[in-house]
Design an enzyme around this catalytic site. Sequence first.
Site, PDB file in Angstrom:
ATOM      1  N   GLU A 587      46.761  28.344  32.543  1.00  0.00           N
ATOM      2  CA  GLU A 587      45.425  29.114  32.348  1.00  0.00           C
ATOM      3  C   GLU A 587      46.103  30.602  32.487  1.00  0.00           C
ATOM      4  O   GLU A 587      46.824  30.978  33.059  1.00  0.00           O
ATOM      5  CB  GLU A 587      44.610  28.934  33.567  1.00  0.00           C
ATOM      6  CG  GLU A 587      43.458  29.797  33.778  1.00  0.00           C
ATOM      7  CD  GLU A 587      42.357  29.963  32.696  1.00  0.00           C
ATOM      8  OE1 GLU A 587      41.506  30.430  32.526  1.00  0.00           O
ATOM      9  OE2 GLU A 587      42.610  28.826  31.790  1.00  0.00           O
ATOM     10  N   LEU A 617      40.897  25.624  31.983  1.00  0.00           N
ATOM     11  CA  LEU A 617      40.910  25.894  33.358  1.00  0.00           C
ATOM     12  C   LEU A 617      40.815  24.694  34.043  1.00  0.00           C
ATOM     13  O   LEU A 617      39.598  24.101  34.751  1.00  0.00           O
ATOM     14  CB  LEU A 617      39.933  26.821  33.764  1.00  0.00           C
ATOM     15  CG  LEU A 617      39.681  27.313  35.109  1.00  0.00           C
ATOM     16  CD1 LEU A 617      41.128  27.897  35.668  1.00  0.00           C
ATOM     17  CD2 LEU A 617      38.721  28.387  35.410  1.00  0.00           C
ATOM     18  N   ALA A 618      41.887  23.646  34.285  1.00  0.00           N
ATOM     19  CA  ALA A 618      41.674  22.260  34.760  1.00  0.00           C
ATOM     20  C   ALA A 618      43.141  22.008  35.224  1.00  0.00           C
ATOM     21  O   ALA A 618      43.937  21.649  34.286  1.00  0.00           O
ATOM     22  CB  ALA A 618      41.000  21.344  33.854  1.00  0.00           C
ATOM     23  N   GLU A 619      43.474  22.101  36.415  1.00  0.00           N
ATOM     24  CA  GLU A 619      44.871  22.024  37.192  1.00  0.00           C
ATOM     25  C   GLU A 619      45.493  20.305  36.732  1.00  0.00           C
ATOM     26  O   GLU A 619      46.301  20.168  36.347  1.00  0.00           O
ATOM     27  CB  GLU A 619      44.862  22.200  38.556  1.00  0.00           C
ATOM     28  CG  GLU A 619      44.882  23.958  38.752  1.00  0.00           C
ATOM     29  CD  GLU A 619      43.452  24.154  38.588  1.00  0.00           C
ATOM     30  OE1 GLU A 619      43.352  25.520  38.643  1.00  0.00           O
ATOM     31  OE2 GLU A 619      42.562  23.392  38.544  1.00  0.00           O
ATOM     32  N   GLN A 641      47.744  28.752  38.513  1.00  0.00           N
ATOM     33  CA  GLN A 641      47.754  30.109  38.624  1.00  0.00           C
ATOM     34  C   GLN A 641      47.737  30.584  40.221  1.00  0.00           C
ATOM     35  O   GLN A 641      48.610  31.476  40.467  1.00  0.00           O
ATOM     36  CB  GLN A 641      46.340  30.737  38.310  1.00  0.00           C
ATOM     37  CG  GLN A 641      46.215  32.128  38.132  1.00  0.00           C
ATOM     38  CD  GLN A 641      44.808  32.307  37.239  1.00  0.00           C
ATOM     39  OE1 GLN A 641      43.813  32.515  37.991  1.00  0.00           O
ATOM     40  NE2 GLN A 641      45.022  32.336  35.929  1.00  0.00           N
ATOM     41  N   ALA A 643      48.903  28.809  44.169  1.00  0.00           N
ATOM     42  CA  ALA A 643      48.968  27.446  45.013  1.00  0.00           C
ATOM     43  C   ALA A 643      47.837  26.946  45.624  1.00  0.00           C
ATOM     44  O   ALA A 643      47.588  25.627  45.622  1.00  0.00           O
ATOM     45  CB  ALA A 643      50.115  27.788  46.142  1.00  0.00           C
ATOM     46  N   ILE A 646      46.184  24.336  43.181  1.00  0.00           N
ATOM     47  CA  ILE A 646      46.924  23.192  42.798  1.00  0.00           C
ATOM     48  C   ILE A 646      46.364  21.781  43.142  1.00  0.00           C
ATOM     49  O   ILE A 646      46.644  20.771  42.456  1.00  0.00           O
ATOM     50  CB  ILE A 646      48.381  23.176  43.220  1.00  0.00           C
ATOM     51  CG1 ILE A 646      49.303  22.314  42.469  1.00  0.00           C
ATOM     52  CG2 ILE A 646      48.657  22.817  45.083  1.00  0.00           C
ATOM     53  CD1 ILE A 646      50.753  22.744  42.571  1.00  0.00           C
ATOM     54  N   PRO A 648      43.579  19.910  42.842  1.00  0.00           N
ATOM     55  CA  PRO A 648      42.918  19.061  41.799  1.00  0.00           C
ATOM     56  C   PRO A 648      44.362  18.149  41.077  1.00  0.00           C
ATOM     57  O   PRO A 648      43.779  17.192  40.588  1.00  0.00           O
ATOM     58  CB  PRO A 648      42.245  19.829  40.625  1.00  0.00           C
ATOM     59  CG  PRO A 648      41.891  20.890  41.613  1.00  0.00           C
ATOM     60  CD  PRO A 648      42.896  21.329  42.575  1.00  0.00           C
ATOM     61  N   HIS A 688      43.707  32.653  48.531  1.00  0.00           N
ATOM     62  CA  HIS A 688      44.816  33.210  47.562  1.00  0.00           C
ATOM     63  C   HIS A 688      46.230  33.555  48.464  1.00  0.00           C
ATOM     64  O   HIS A 688      47.083  34.249  48.096  1.00  0.00           O
ATOM     65  CB  HIS A 688      44.462  34.499  46.892  1.00  0.00           C
ATOM     66  CG  HIS A 688      43.506  34.349  45.953  1.00  0.00           C
ATOM     67  ND1 HIS A 688      41.835  34.520  46.390  1.00  0.00           N
ATOM     68  CD2 HIS A 688      43.415  34.193  44.614  1.00  0.00           C
ATOM     69  CE1 HIS A 688      41.384  33.958  45.229  1.00  0.00           C
ATOM     70  NE2 HIS A 688      42.213  33.893  44.385  1.00  0.00           N
TER      71      HIS A 688
END
Length: 837
Positions: A587, A617-619, A641, A643, A646, A648, A688
């Site tokens: 992403e 935008l889909a881990e 992007q 941790a 992660i 998903p 984050h």
Amino acid sequence: MASDDRTDDRARFTTRTLLTPDDEPGDGLSDAIPEPTLSTPGDDDEALDAVVQTARDANGSEEAPAFVWGVPNGDETVDVSPVVEADESISEAPAGEPEGIDLDAYQPGETETPVFGEESEDEQPDAEAGTTEATPEIEAPVVVGARSETADAPADAGAADGDEPKSTTESGETDTAEDSSPITAAIDDAFEAQTDEAKSNEPGAEIEATIDVPMLGPDDFGADELTSALRTMMTSRQLDQKMLTLLKQGKGFFHIGSSGHEASQVAIGRQLEGGRDWFSFYYRDLGTALAVGMTPADVLRAHFAKATDPSSGGRQMSEHFSSRELNILVASSSVGAQYLPAVGVGLAIQRETEDDSESAIVYASGGEGSTSQGAFHEALNWSAREALPVLFHVQDNGYAISVPVEEQTAGGSIWHLFAGYQGLARIRYDGTDFFASASAAKAAIDHMRAGRGPVALHADVVRLLPHSSSDDHKKYREHEALEADRQRDPIPQMAERLVEAGILTEAEVEAMEAEVRAEIDALAREVAAEPDPDPATATRHVYYEGPDSRQYETDGEAGDLIVMVDAINHALDEEMARDERVLVYGEDVGGGKGGVFTATRGLTAKHGADRCFNSPLAEHSIIGSAVGLAASGYKPVVEIQFADYIWPALQPLRNQVASFRYRSNNEWSCPMVIRVPCGGYIHGGLCHSQNIEAIFGHFPGLHVVMPSNAADAKGLLKAAIRGEDPVLFLEHKSLYRQGPARSPEPHDDYLVPLGKARTARAGDDLTIVTWGALVYRALNAAKTLEKEGVSVEVIDVRSILPFDTEAVLASAKKTGRVLVAYEDHEFMGFGAEVAAQ
């Protein structure tokens, strides 16, 4: 619709017992199977009567015919728990069975005939085939009439008798983006003359499609092709029954059957090419596996968990097919896990295909229950957006274990949801009808080989066995529903059509079934005698075990001081220049932005948008697609992007990536690098600032590293990219531009070994074991203590998995005191494991 006479004929092919006496283990599965009731023969049934009587005489019993392809007639559950009194020998085959079968070469019904259904572009089915098709004024699904003896078109087909089939465009070609653009009510107008309930109650009446589907019948195939297809379907069914018998004898561990799915599976599989095309199966794809080249012996080796099992060497449950030679990706038990790796393979195929007419395709299949998984919809989205050559085969038997489809899917069918993906062609058909299935498959494959993008096949099939050998479908299905499914059994349907077409006689059908049964019995005895896996090999192939040609920490001229994020950027740049197989995506990583931390800045401009690009935008999509790319020979370096996001992707990381090599017994691998910014100290708040090394340290097969300075970051990243195993590359965000983390930039071939700790400061009185951002806090503490006369040694772990236990213990023995400092939960954090060691 099939006539009443055809329904009566079909009943004659569904009145066989499950087992003969010599196949019964001890008290036997037949105890749970009710006495079959033969249909009353008509005036034209003398040939069948003679065959049945001959079978009875050979079997020495008036109670049951000897030859079968059916499933239990009734709703009794087959008890597959081991029987204490069971005969320990595998059942004997009927007299005259073949001996000395070549297990590795044997494939029932092999012929030299070409792939069936091939015809020139100018050919159309003849008038006797009964092909009819609606041509809506809008680009809506095409409704193709069913074949029948009278060639009558459905009342709502919208075409007069004798009309030639019409394409959806004047040129005969269908543009994918335009085909699928009408959605919701408008796109379904051509099919709404019947209600959904009526359509589900009348399987086989029509094919609904957004592309042209010429109908095929027996005249469109060679006799040998159809005989071979029926034989493969019978082989799949007989393997199901044999493995259930073996389980009853205590000779096996688990079984999940494909009975009822054979027509759609075999019809599609015979039009694909193992070794050219790619396959991402689910556990109910037995017929497809046989059709593309796996042998019954291969299937039985997996059932017995033999060392010779080509799928996993006995490491996985049965029906988890895999073959490097045939391009069958190693299967995972996780529902829906097969779809996104297929997207990755599709990306690889698309990159390598210069001539669309020569395009390979990738087959991805699953039951309708798997379409509830987000991974399925993510795969549809990416495939449709990029026009990838992915064939989605949804085998809709109406149940996800015990949960009916109306409790799974909006509107009770995945068919309507397909319409939401512009660029995705779709075909809906009766998957118990071999010829409807073959028609749909040929249209879809032709569409995809022409480079027109993905196709979703929605096959209406039946599940004639419980979900698995551990399930009892009597608990949630009514007797009438089970009986209705049995009346749609695809094998008697196929046999009936071949008899009607004069390709086989009823006696030949019976003889074929008997021969298949004898062959499977003989194979089972031979495979049972093959060696079991050596327990000493149980921990082999968790990681790559071959030679390592990488040279580590070699001397060379160092450059100017560089911050860590720039060192990572330079490592990616240099490795992309060195190896064209290296692909960078995630992403926001492509284009001018270069990621939220600028780690990929400039890579798209320098190496091209096909080498450094943005993902959805889909881990889960990012990791799942990387599996397929890596298995196809590429080196994906993907970015998650933060941790914190992660999670998903946890399912593919744990159940696909980490165990890929192990599950396939070293036949497959998926080397990739997953770059993940992590850690706190940047005011990122709850979502984050997370540290994830402790969780991912639990995944055998995965490497986990976390550098603390620019030189190590560049050297570890380059070593990871050049390696053969997946690596989770953790980058502490607060160190990206921190002054103390700067270092002179190493040369282009400087590599740091994974699994080797670094002594950041030598000392004699105390050891501090740490990693990431806390390395610098430990060094500051060491300086403070030095003023007090305490000599502190600081060990920078660098690698979480594998962990350099030897270096840590050596330091502990030298100083006699150890402090573990880390940024995570004290309880069950990775530091707790270090302390335990």
